[in-house]
Design a protein around this motif. Structure first.
Motif, short mmCIF file in Angstrom:
data_model
loop_
_atom_site.label_atom_id
_atom_site.label_comp_id
_atom_site.label_asym_id
_atom_site.label_seq_id
_atom_site.Cartn_x
_atom_site.Cartn_y
_atom_site.Cartn_z
N LEU A 16 24.03 27.49 14.76
CA LEU A 16 23.92 28.93 14.96
C LEU A 16 24.01 29.69 13.64
CD1 LEU A 16 25.98 29.48 18.21
CD2 LEU A 16 23.54 29.76 17.91
N MET A 17 24.90 29.26 12.75
CA MET A 17 25.03 29.93 11.45
C MET A 17 23.77 29.76 10.62
SD MET A 17 29.01 29.60 10.25
CE MET A 17 28.83 27.96 9.69
N VAL A 18 23.19 28.55 10.63
CA VAL A 18 21.97 28.31 9.85
C VAL A 18 20.82 29.15 10.41
CG1 VAL A 18 20.21 26.57 9.36
CG2 VAL A 18 22.62 26.04 9.02
N GLY A 19 20.66 29.19 11.72
CA GLY A 19 19.61 30.00 12.32
C GLY A 19 19.77 31.48 12.02
N PHE A 20 20.99 31.97 12.11
CA PHE A 20 21.25 33.38 11.82
C PHE A 20 20.98 33.70 10.36
CE2 PHE A 20 24.11 36.71 10.32
CZ PHE A 20 23.70 37.76 11.13
N MET A 21 21.45 32.86 9.46
CA MET A 21 21.25 33.11 8.03
C MET A 21 19.78 33.03 7.63
SD MET A 21 23.93 34.02 6.72
CE MET A 21 25.67 33.93 6.64
N TYR A 22 19.03 32.13 8.25
CA TYR A 22 17.60 32.03 7.96
C TYR A 22 16.88 33.32 8.35
CZ TYR A 22 12.79 30.46 8.12
OH TYR A 22 11.45 30.35 7.91
N VAL A 27 15.07 39.32 7.07
CA VAL A 27 15.33 40.74 7.31
C VAL A 27 15.72 41.42 6.00
CG1 VAL A 27 16.83 42.38 8.50
CG2 VAL A 27 15.95 40.39 9.71
N ASN A 28 16.57 40.79 5.21
CA ASN A 28 17.01 41.39 3.95
C ASN A 28 15.85 41.54 2.97
OD1 ASN A 28 19.65 41.78 4.65
ND2 ASN A 28 20.35 39.83 3.82
N ASP A 29 14.97 40.55 2.92
CA ASP A 29 13.80 40.66 2.05
C ASP A 29 12.91 41.82 2.46
OD1 ASP A 29 14.66 38.47 0.63
OD2 ASP A 29 13.34 37.05 1.68
N CYS A 30 12.74 41.99 3.76
CA CYS A 30 11.91 43.08 4.27
C CYS A 30 12.54 44.44 3.94
CB CYS A 30 11.72 42.93 5.77
SG CYS A 30 10.77 44.27 6.52
N PRO A 51 13.83 49.39 15.93
CA PRO A 51 15.28 49.34 16.17
C PRO A 51 15.84 47.96 15.87
CG PRO A 51 14.13 49.23 18.25
CD PRO A 51 13.08 49.47 17.18
N PHE A 52 17.14 47.94 15.56
CA PHE A 52 17.84 46.68 15.34
C PHE A 52 18.06 45.99 16.69
CE2 PHE A 52 21.99 44.50 15.35
CZ PHE A 52 21.67 43.48 14.49
N VAL A 53 17.79 44.71 16.74
CA VAL A 53 18.02 43.90 17.94
C VAL A 53 18.95 42.77 17.54
CG1 VAL A 53 16.97 42.53 19.77
CG2 VAL A 53 15.71 44.44 18.79
N PRO A 54 20.16 42.70 18.12
CA PRO A 54 21.13 41.67 17.71
C PRO A 54 20.63 40.25 17.97
CG PRO A 54 22.15 43.31 19.14
CD PRO A 54 20.69 43.58 19.14
N ALA A 57 20.90 39.07 21.52
CA ALA A 57 19.88 39.57 22.45
C ALA A 57 18.56 38.83 22.27
CB ALA A 57 19.67 41.06 22.24
N ARG A 58 18.29 38.35 21.06
CA ARG A 58 17.03 37.65 20.80
C ARG A 58 17.09 36.18 21.17
NH1 ARG A 58 16.65 37.82 15.28
NH2 ARG A 58 18.55 39.02 15.06
N HIS A 59 18.27 35.58 21.08
CA HIS A 59 18.43 34.14 21.35
C HIS A 59 19.63 33.88 22.28
CE1 HIS A 59 15.61 33.41 18.10
NE2 HIS A 59 16.33 34.22 17.34
N PRO A 60 19.59 34.41 23.49
CA PRO A 60 20.77 34.25 24.36
C PRO A 60 21.04 32.81 24.77
CG PRO A 60 18.98 35.23 25.59
CD PRO A 60 18.53 35.16 24.15
N LEU A 61 20.00 32.03 25.00
CA LEU A 61 20.19 30.64 25.42
C LEU A 61 20.81 29.81 24.30
CD1 LEU A 61 19.80 28.60 27.69
CD2 LEU A 61 17.56 28.09 26.73
N ALA A 62 20.36 30.03 23.08
CA ALA A 62 20.90 29.27 21.95
C ALA A 62 22.37 29.63 21.70
CB ALA A 62 20.08 29.54 20.69
N VAL A 63 22.69 30.93 21.74
CA VAL A 63 24.06 31.35 21.48
C VAL A 63 24.99 30.91 22.60
CG1 VAL A 63 25.57 33.34 21.17
CG2 VAL A 63 23.36 33.27 20.02
N ASN A 64 24.62 31.19 23.84
CA ASN A 64 25.49 30.82 24.96
C ASN A 64 25.59 29.31 25.13
OD1 ASN A 64 26.11 33.46 25.66
ND2 ASN A 64 24.32 33.65 26.97
N GLY A 65 24.47 28.62 24.97
CA GLY A 65 24.49 27.16 25.08
C GLY A 65 25.28 26.52 23.96
#
Length: 85
Positions: A16-22, A27-30, A51-54, A57-65
């Protein structure tokens, strides 16, 4: 039991940390180039504001799983530490 529990506890959190940081690096570059990040297309848009989407909200299955597997790993660690030998 303890070794498998530790793997199940650590690996989902790291994934999850690697996916979020990637995604966050894109986003930061943009934003640094003066654009707005479109989370639905995962692309930088220089013309419109989006708008910002957390991440949740974008990856609920990955985070909850991932958190479910981590909790399972935690219980396996507890069981592995406190069982009679």
């Amino acid at each position: 039991m303890l070794r498998v529990g530790l793997i199940l506890l650590v690996l989902p959190c790291l994934a999850l940390m690697v996916g979020f940081m990637y995604e966050q690096s894109s986003v930061n570059d943009c934003l640094s180039s003066g654009g707005s990040f479109n989370y639905s297309l995962m692309a930088c848009d220089m013309d419109n504001q989006h708008p910002f989407v957390p991440y949740m909200a974008r990856h609920p299955l990955a985070v909850n799983g991932g958190m479910l597997v981590a909790v399972l790993g935690l219980f396996m660690c507890i069981f592995g530490l406190y069982r009679r030998r």
